[in-house]
Design an enzyme around this catalytic site. Structure first.
Site, PDB file in Angstrom:
ATOM      1  N   LEU A  81       0.829  -1.205   0.000  1.00 32.26           N
ATOM      2  CA  LEU A  81       0.000   0.000   0.000  1.00 32.26           C
ATOM      3  C   LEU A  81       0.855   1.244   0.000  1.00 32.26           C
ATOM      4  CD1 LEU A  81      -2.630  -1.000   2.709  1.00 32.26           C
ATOM      5  CD2 LEU A  81      -3.001  -0.863   0.259  1.00 32.26           C
ATOM      6  N   LYS A 114      -4.810  -0.921  10.611  1.00 31.33           N
ATOM      7  CA  LYS A 114      -3.669  -1.536   9.931  1.00 31.33           C
ATOM      8  C   LYS A 114      -2.887  -2.314  10.969  1.00 31.33           C
ATOM      9  CE  LYS A 114       0.079  -0.642   6.704  1.00 31.33           C
ATOM     10  NZ  LYS A 114       1.109  -1.407   7.414  1.00 31.33           N
ATOM     11  N   ARG A 135       3.649 -13.509   2.184  1.00 30.09           N
ATOM     12  CA  ARG A 135       3.538 -12.622   1.028  1.00 30.09           C
ATOM     13  C   ARG A 135       4.796 -12.719   0.160  1.00 30.09           C
ATOM     14  NH1 ARG A 135       5.249  -7.348   0.183  1.00 30.09           N
ATOM     15  NH2 ARG A 135       4.115  -6.314  -1.456  1.00 30.09           N
ATOM     16  N   LYS A 311      -0.705   6.251   8.101  1.00 31.13           N
ATOM     17  CA  LYS A 311       0.163   5.867   9.217  1.00 31.13           C
ATOM     18  C   LYS A 311      -0.003   6.818  10.398  1.00 31.13           C
ATOM     19  CE  LYS A 311       2.737   2.483   7.412  1.00 31.13           C
ATOM     20  NZ  LYS A 311       4.158   2.552   7.247  1.00 31.13           N
ATOM     21  N   CYS A 423      36.753  10.904   7.212  1.00 32.00           N
ATOM     22  CA  CYS A 423      38.073  10.284   7.141  1.00 32.00           C
ATOM     23  C   CYS A 423      38.566  10.468   5.713  1.00 32.00           C
ATOM     24  CB  CYS A 423      37.972   8.798   7.490  1.00 32.00           C
ATOM     25  SG  CYS A 423      39.496   7.912   7.121  1.00 32.00           S
TER      26      CYS A 423
HETATM   27  S1  IVH Z   1      -5.061  -4.473   2.362  1.00 31.72           S
HETATM   28  C1  IVH Z   1      -3.956  -4.567  -1.904  1.00 31.72           C
HETATM   29  N1  IVH Z   1      -5.881  -4.254   4.854  1.00 31.72           N
HETATM   30  O1  IVH Z   1      -0.385  -3.657   5.337  1.00 31.72           O
HETATM   31  C2  IVH Z   1      -4.230  -4.303  -0.496  1.00 31.72           C
HETATM   32  N2  IVH Z   1      -3.556  -4.546   4.463  1.00 31.72           N
HETATM   33  O2  IVH Z   1       1.387  -2.060   3.292  1.00 31.72           O
HETATM   34  C3  IVH Z   1      -3.229  -4.867   0.380  1.00 31.72           C
HETATM   35  N3  IVH Z   1      -2.192  -4.664   6.475  1.00 31.72           N
HETATM   36  O3  IVH Z   1       1.030  -6.091   3.281  1.00 31.72           O
HETATM   37  C4  IVH Z   1      -3.475  -4.971   1.767  1.00 31.72           C
HETATM   38  N4  IVH Z   1      -3.837  -4.428   7.907  1.00 31.72           N
HETATM   39  O4  IVH Z   1       0.220  -6.823   5.551  1.00 31.72           O
HETATM   40  C5  IVH Z   1      -4.826  -4.416   4.044  1.00 31.72           C
HETATM   41  N5  IVH Z   1      -6.737  -4.070   6.995  1.00 31.72           N
HETATM   42  C6  IVH Z   1      -5.698  -4.240   6.176  1.00 31.72           C
HETATM   43  C7  IVH Z   1      -4.382  -4.384   6.674  1.00 31.72           C
HETATM   44  C8  IVH Z   1      -3.333  -4.532   5.767  1.00 31.72           C
HETATM   45  C9  IVH Z   1      -2.535  -4.600   7.766  1.00 31.72           C
HETATM   46  C10 IVH Z   1      -0.818  -4.808   5.975  1.00 31.72           C
HETATM   47  C11 IVH Z   1      -0.650  -5.916   4.977  1.00 31.72           C
HETATM   48  C12 IVH Z   1      -0.012  -5.305   3.782  1.00 31.72           C
HETATM   49  C13 IVH Z   1       0.475  -4.008   4.309  1.00 31.72           C
HETATM   50  C14 IVH Z   1       0.388  -2.970   3.222  1.00 31.72           C
END
Ligand code: IVH
Length: 684
Positions: A81, A114, A135, A311, A423
């Protein structure tokens, strides 16, 4: 009742109670009662091993250990993401979506916590859990079926099995309390602590012996499927409901949001409660709810357009500076790094932080033993915000940069007006090692098999000392070494052959010349068109190039006039290294080397116009997603070809991106302008 029937009943009862306990968090019976049922099941199975089924709760304890993990190719790639950090970023996200969709009405979304863990894919066939994988790189992951079976909240059988095959995706993670307990145990056993729940989850799942995984308190939440269409649902909200009904654990803090303002509201609610949750969340994922719109939006190379990860902002904590050491980087820059009393900063154990340079130390007035405020934002390296002066012990010494290089002993220099202490000895072993690491890394020649660890090993053994040495390695050098065998040595040599003809710009960037990154390297290639021309250029020639600053110009002139550098180029040449320059016609045309395919409905161009443009710009057209195809241009309602291209990890452009490309703007993979990271300080 006959025993076989009772066994079946016990399996169902136990699965139901596990679902109540682990998924719904609402147990109907006591632990004692559960244990009694479980014992009964074990006894019956012991008498009748032939009756043990794959989905029996007894199968969660972890089977035999594996020799190695098998690879699993994801049928549909697992994307990552893009990030947002502020409310405004979310509003901009919506603006982008509306522009892309040519839409005026607001969009509705699902907002989901997340989770900070490890993304996995679980495959169910006729409702039975048959395969689970990590993954990995998005396309290929590792088979961790046996390990995932031990995670209690992952159902071994779905509650209804109407679908032939369902590939669900979600996050495996560890509760905060589970992590603390595990780390206490590890500290007691003298093992390294896990810095965060993500590492703990990854470390626990990547155990060849599933019995070890079974002892770890792992949990799982589902958040999606590989192909939403197979669920028959129209949107993310309904699909999560369906997945919950199938017995998969869905996070309870997900929220349907009618518009982006509701999303922003939910973000502030989640931010407020995040520390009350049993597990770590590092932000909120926002997804366009409607699947038809998701499909129209499609994906860029690594991430879908229809989702974004927002984030959380930085978290702070206070701790103490125990020691400071000084690391020498690729260009000789000496970076002070503090060792800290390990402290939990929002779930991450932090024990080191960079102090950047002498000026920063002075500005923050840091003393040895100081209590300091540190902060961590997202995934970035923790940093010291300030010293808590009131807590300073009397007689504490100010931290000072050393006079001499801690590695080679050469007297250090700090030029007027520069923050960095350096250095100046180009033969300093630390600099040579860092240069080698950079040279072989992704930002350099990207030689597979020559990661940081391998380079350090070969350097320590004096098998490589400077850059050309990399190409002089022999199979006999490698095969006897720890961690190397015939196979890995062979692999390295084929990677090396490929690395001998890099593009000139890549080669220049790999050399690690100060102030010369990918952008300057590309400028040099375009201007001089051969290594020989660059070597012959004067300072004035270099400075005249539009876009090359004074610093880079001087640095280049100094570098190329150094006799030892010239000798190095001779050695590169002798080793067969031939930086390649694209011919003018190749370079001038934006699509040369590209084989394109159009799919879906184009809005601005007719198909014929599009094809004509491709030819005029040096590209070729193909009619299917073939090996030869390098790029798919996906219009609206793109279907199976888009999917296939995504599966194969091909470059995918929207119509607008395609038009931009013709205008000479870069789209797709961005060069990462990462600077020097001499210390590679990571969390923990
Ligand atoms: S959706 C195509 N939903 O965040 C969409 N990801 O940087 C992909 N993650 O690799 C992911 N909570 O491991 C999604 N509610 C959530 C999530 C989530 C954690 C993680 C996931 C992914 C990463 C994306």
């Amino acid at each position: 009742m006959d025993s076989e029937k009772r066994l079946q009943e016990l399996r169902e009862l136990l699965a139901e109670h596990a679902h109540q306990y682990y998924v719904l968090d609402d147990p109907l019976i006591s632990d004692g009662e559960y244990d009694l049922l479980f014992q009964e099941l074990l006894q019956l199975e012991e008498g009748h091993p032939e009756w043990v089924t794959e989905d029996s709760p007894s199968q969660r304890v972890g089977g035999a250990a594996l020799d190695k993990f098998q690879q699993v190719e994801h049928r549909i790639p697992m994307l990552s993401l893009e990030n947002a950090f502020t409310d405004q970023d979310l509003r901009d996200f919506e603006d982008r979506l509306c522009r892309y969709l040519r839409r005026d009405e607001p969009l509705s979304y699902m907002a989901e916590p997340k989770l900070d863990g490890l993304a996995v894919e679980l495959v169910y066939e006729q409702g039975m859990f048959v395969q689970g994988s990590t993954r990995g790189n998005g396309t290929i992951g590792e088979d961790i079926t046996a390990q995932l079976r031990t995670v209690a909240s992952i159902p071994l059988r779905l509650r209804e099995n109407t679908l032939d095959r369902l590939e669900v995706r979600g996050e495996v993670f560890m509760d905060q309390s589970g992590l603390v307990a595990l780390n206490e145990q590890r500290a007691h056993d003298g093992e390294a602590l896990f810095a965060n729940p993500r590492n703990a989850a990854a470390g626990s799942l990547r155990q060849l012996d599933p019995k070890i995984t079974a002892r770890r308190p792992l949990r799982f939440f589902v958040y999606g499927v590989s192909e939403p269409a197979v669920t028959g649902c129209d949107n993310q909200h309904d699909m999560l409901k369906l997945l919950g009904d199938l017995g998969l654990p869905v996070n309870s803090h997900i929220r349907y949001c009618q518009d982006i303002e509701k999303v922003i509201e939910h973000l502030s609610e989640l931010t407020a409660i995040r520390h009350d949750l049993a597990y770590e969340i590092d932000g909120m994922v926002v997804k366009v709810n409607d699947f038809t719109l998701q499909e129209r939006l499609g994906a860029k190379a690594r991430a879908p357009r229809w989702a974004i990860a927002c984030k959380f902002p930085a978290i702070q904590a206070s701790t103490q500076i125990i020691a400071v050491d000084f690391q020498v980087g690729r260009t000789g820059a000496v970076t002070p790094v503090a060792t800290l009393q390990a402290v939990d900063v929002g779930g991450v154990m932090v024990s080191r932080a960079t102090l950047h340079n002498g000026d920063e130390i002075e500005r923050k007035d840091l003393h040895m033993g100081d209590t300091v405020l540190i902060q961590r934002a997202g995934d970035v390296i923790p940093e010291i915000v300030k010293a808590v002066v009131e807590k300073r012990k009397p007689g504490a010494h100010p931290i000072a940069m050393p006079e001499d290089c801690p590695v080679c002993g050469h007297h250090l220099e700090k030029p007027e007006g520069e923050a960095v202490t350096r250095c100046p000895n180009p033969h300093c072993p630390a600099q040579r090692l860092r240069s080698l690491v950079h040279f072989c890394s992704k930002a350099g020649l990207d030689i597979e098999g020559m990661g940081k660890k391998s380079v350090e090993q070969l350097f320590d053994l004096q098998l490589i000392g400077d850059l050309p040495d990399v190409f002089l390695l022999q199979t006999e050098d490698l095969e006897p070494l720890d961690g190397w065998g015939e196979k890995s040595a062979d692999k390295l040599f084929s990677a090396m052959t490929a690395a001998k003809t890099p593009s000139l710009s890549r080669f220049l960037a790999a050399l690690g010349i100060r102030f010369v990154g990918e952008v300057t390297a590309a400028l040099l290639e375009r201007t001089f068109r051969s290594l020989e021309n660059i070597l012959a250029a004067t300072v004035d020639d270099l400075m005249e190039i539009e876009g090359i600053g004074e610093q880079a110009g001087h640095s280049l002139a100094e570098y190329f006039s150094d006799p030892s550098v010239q000798e190095m180029f001779t050695r590169f040449h002798d080793a067969g290294v031939r930086p390649r320059v694209l011919t003018e016609s190749e370079e001038r045309l934006p699509l040369s080397g590209e084989v394109l395919l159009f799919t879906g409905t184009l809005k601005k161009l007719s198909r014929n116009e599009a094809k004509k443009l491709v030819k005029e710009n040096g590209g070729q057209i193909t009619s299917g997603v073939t090996k030869k195809m390098t790029c798919l241009v996906a219009g609206e309602k793109a279907g199976s070809k888009l999917k296939k291209a995504q599966e194969q990890g091909k470059k995918i452009l929207s119509e607008d991106e395609f038009l931009q490309l013709l205008k000479g703007k870069t789209v797709g993979r961005q060069e990462d302008g990462k600077g020097e990271n001499p210390d590679g300080i990571e969390h923990g």
